[in-house]
Design an enzyme around this catalytic site. Structure first.
Site, PDB file in Angstrom:
ATOM      1  N   HIS A 121      38.451  25.592  76.681  1.00  0.00           N
ATOM      2  CA  HIS A 121      39.758  25.699  76.042  1.00  0.00           C
ATOM      3  C   HIS A 121      40.815  24.933  76.846  1.00  0.00           C
ATOM      4  O   HIS A 121      41.121  25.319  77.965  1.00  0.00           O
ATOM      5  CB  HIS A 121      40.121  27.188  75.969  1.00  0.00           C
ATOM      6  CG  HIS A 121      41.429  27.502  75.356  1.00  0.00           C
ATOM      7  ND1 HIS A 121      42.495  27.981  76.085  1.00  0.00           N
ATOM      8  CD2 HIS A 121      41.853  27.412  74.073  1.00  0.00           C
ATOM      9  CE1 HIS A 121      43.509  28.192  75.277  1.00  0.00           C
ATOM     10  NE2 HIS A 121      43.159  27.860  74.055  1.00  0.00           N
ATOM     11  N   GLU A 179      42.131  19.734  67.985  1.00  0.00           N
ATOM     12  CA  GLU A 179      43.005  20.508  67.095  1.00  0.00           C
ATOM     13  C   GLU A 179      44.187  19.661  66.636  1.00  0.00           C
ATOM     14  O   GLU A 179      44.896  19.064  67.451  1.00  0.00           O
ATOM     15  CB  GLU A 179      43.539  21.771  67.792  1.00  0.00           C
ATOM     16  CG  GLU A 179      44.422  22.577  66.828  1.00  0.00           C
ATOM     17  CD  GLU A 179      44.958  23.881  67.386  1.00  0.00           C
ATOM     18  OE1 GLU A 179      44.485  24.337  68.451  1.00  0.00           O
ATOM     19  OE2 GLU A 179      45.869  24.447  66.739  1.00  0.00           O
ATOM     20  N   GLU A 196      38.053  21.006  74.500  1.00  0.00           N
ATOM     21  CA  GLU A 196      39.076  21.026  73.462  1.00  0.00           C
ATOM     22  C   GLU A 196      40.247  20.092  73.761  1.00  0.00           C
ATOM     23  O   GLU A 196      40.693  19.999  74.910  1.00  0.00           O
ATOM     24  CB  GLU A 196      39.632  22.453  73.321  1.00  0.00           C
ATOM     25  CG  GLU A 196      40.531  22.575  72.108  1.00  0.00           C
ATOM     26  CD  GLU A 196      41.528  23.726  72.178  1.00  0.00           C
ATOM     27  OE1 GLU A 196      41.862  24.178  73.284  1.00  0.00           O
ATOM     28  OE2 GLU A 196      41.965  24.151  71.108  1.00  0.00           O
ATOM     29  N   HIS A 245      49.466  20.906  74.302  1.00  0.00           N
ATOM     30  CA  HIS A 245      49.308  22.087  73.456  1.00  0.00           C
ATOM     31  C   HIS A 245      50.477  22.304  72.510  1.00  0.00           C
ATOM     32  O   HIS A 245      50.317  22.778  71.387  1.00  0.00           O
ATOM     33  CB  HIS A 245      49.116  23.346  74.305  1.00  0.00           C
ATOM     34  CG  HIS A 245      48.957  24.581  73.477  1.00  0.00           C
ATOM     35  ND1 HIS A 245      50.004  25.434  73.199  1.00  0.00           N
ATOM     36  CD2 HIS A 245      47.879  25.086  72.839  1.00  0.00           C
ATOM     37  CE1 HIS A 245      49.556  26.407  72.425  1.00  0.00           C
ATOM     38  NE2 HIS A 245      48.283  26.221  72.199  1.00  0.00           N
ATOM     39  N   ASP A 268      44.118  19.625  72.149  1.00  0.00           N
ATOM     40  CA  ASP A 268      45.218  19.886  71.214  1.00  0.00           C
ATOM     41  C   ASP A 268      46.007  18.585  71.115  1.00  0.00           C
ATOM     42  O   ASP A 268      46.367  18.006  72.141  1.00  0.00           O
ATOM     43  CB  ASP A 268      46.140  20.980  71.749  1.00  0.00           C
ATOM     44  CG  ASP A 268      45.482  22.345  71.765  1.00  0.00           C
ATOM     45  OD1 ASP A 268      44.929  22.747  70.724  1.00  0.00           O
ATOM     46  OD2 ASP A 268      45.539  23.008  72.819  1.00  0.00           O
TER      47      ASP A 268
HETATM   48 CA    CA Z   1      43.989  24.819  70.572  1.00  0.00          CA
END
Ligand code: CA
Length: 325
Positions: A25, A158, A52, A67, A54
């Protein structure tokens, strides 16, 4: 073009016996400031299956890995560009060209109102050693490490605040899909997931933008007022049936999967995983943190075991990929 290994090596279908995926994450964010290149390299070294990203945009429409649409919580923007805040006193990534963003030092996440570290035991917040990476830089780092180590690690991107980006004049999803395609990620056999909270955007990725990657519908709490979505409805049998029309899996919040522990020490599991699996959707809940355990869990290991062995999830987002491994 770098080789992007087939997904089948890592993934089995819902309900099949496969080791759950370890998703780092924001990188190995338990150990280094989130989304920085060192956090990515460390996540790779600690055995994550996916890392991940973002993604938001700079003013010159470069996808960067950050993020928030704001810069305040993880950079020294207020010191470098004090006059560039908006009327709400926040600094927005989209108000800065990439060259300007590269001048900012990234630090461990703080509460912008108090300056206090969100996770006080983690990397020192005052150390400003690091920089904001672009999505391309993160992919180059992961693919380079895949080659040098022989371990194939994927990306898990994301799309952040797509409707807001459109208001600012940009189609974030289209730009991200372009970057992914240029780096070899074009279909479900490739080691890439795309996730979004906004159900209209996730559906648009599939049905209008022709995204053939594995798509993940994130599920939040209605109290967060995220993307105008009704997440309570989404978690019902009917809601999940609709999600399955366009997505391959869901990313629910941990309390949507396990609500507590009974007197025999067993997890109290909701029906979400079963309902999702019945509709062919995999389940990747977020976020497993050693320093933010649910009240019912006495240890990180116990918490992870409850989700894997009793709830049957297919992957876990974690700040501590080594501990989940
Ligand atoms: Ca995220």
């Amino acid at each position: 073009m770098l080789v992007v290994l087939a997904m089948g090596v890592l993934l089995a279908g819902p309900g099949q016996a496969a080791r759950p995926l370890v998703i780092a994450h924001r990188g190995a964010s338990g150990y280094l400031p989130e989304h920085t290149l060192p956090a990515v390299a460390m996540a790779h070294a600690l055995g994550a299956d996916f890392i991940e990203q973002d993604v938001v945009l700079s003013r010159d429409a470069v996808p960067i890995v950050l993020h928030d649409i704001h810069l305040d919580a993880v950079t020294d923007v207020a010191r470098v560009f004090p006059e560039r805040r908006r009327q709400d006193n926040r600094y927005y990534a989209i108000d800065f060209d990439l060259a300007e963003l590269k001048r900012l030092a990234v630090h461990e996440r703080v509460d912008p109102r108090t300056g206090r570290a969100v996770f006080p035991q983690r990397f020192p917040a005052e150390a400003g050693l690091l920089r904001i990476p672009t999505l391309v830089e993160q992919i180059q780092l992961i693919q380079g490490l895949n080659r040098s180590t022989g371990r194939q690690v994927g990306v898990y991107v994301e799309i952040k605040a797509p409707a807001w980006h459109r208001q600012q004049g940009h189609d974030l999803s289209r730009l991200v899909l372009d970057v992914l395609a240029r780096h070899g990620y074009t279909n479900k056999d490739h080691l890439a997931f795309v996730q979004c909270f906004d159900p209209a955007e996730t559906r648009r990725l599939r049905e209008q933008l022709g995204c053939r990657l594995r798509l993940v519908q994130l599920i939040g709490s209605n109290t967060w007022r995220e993307a105008g979505a009704d997440f309570d409805q989404m978690r019902t049998a009917e809601g999940l049936r609709r999600v399955a029309e366009y997505a391959d899996g869901i990313g629910p919040w941990m309390p949507h999967v396990v609500t507590g522990i009974d007197k025999q020490g067993r997890a109290e599991v909701t029906d979400l995983v079963r309902l999702a699996h019945e509709r062919g959707l995999f389940v990747h809940p977020y976020t497993f943190r050693r320093d933010e355990l649910p009240a019912y869990a006495s240890s990180f290991e116990q918490c992870v075991k409850m989700f894997v062995e009793q709830a049957g999830v297919d992957g876990l987002f974690t700040d501590f990929p080594d501990l989940v491994r």
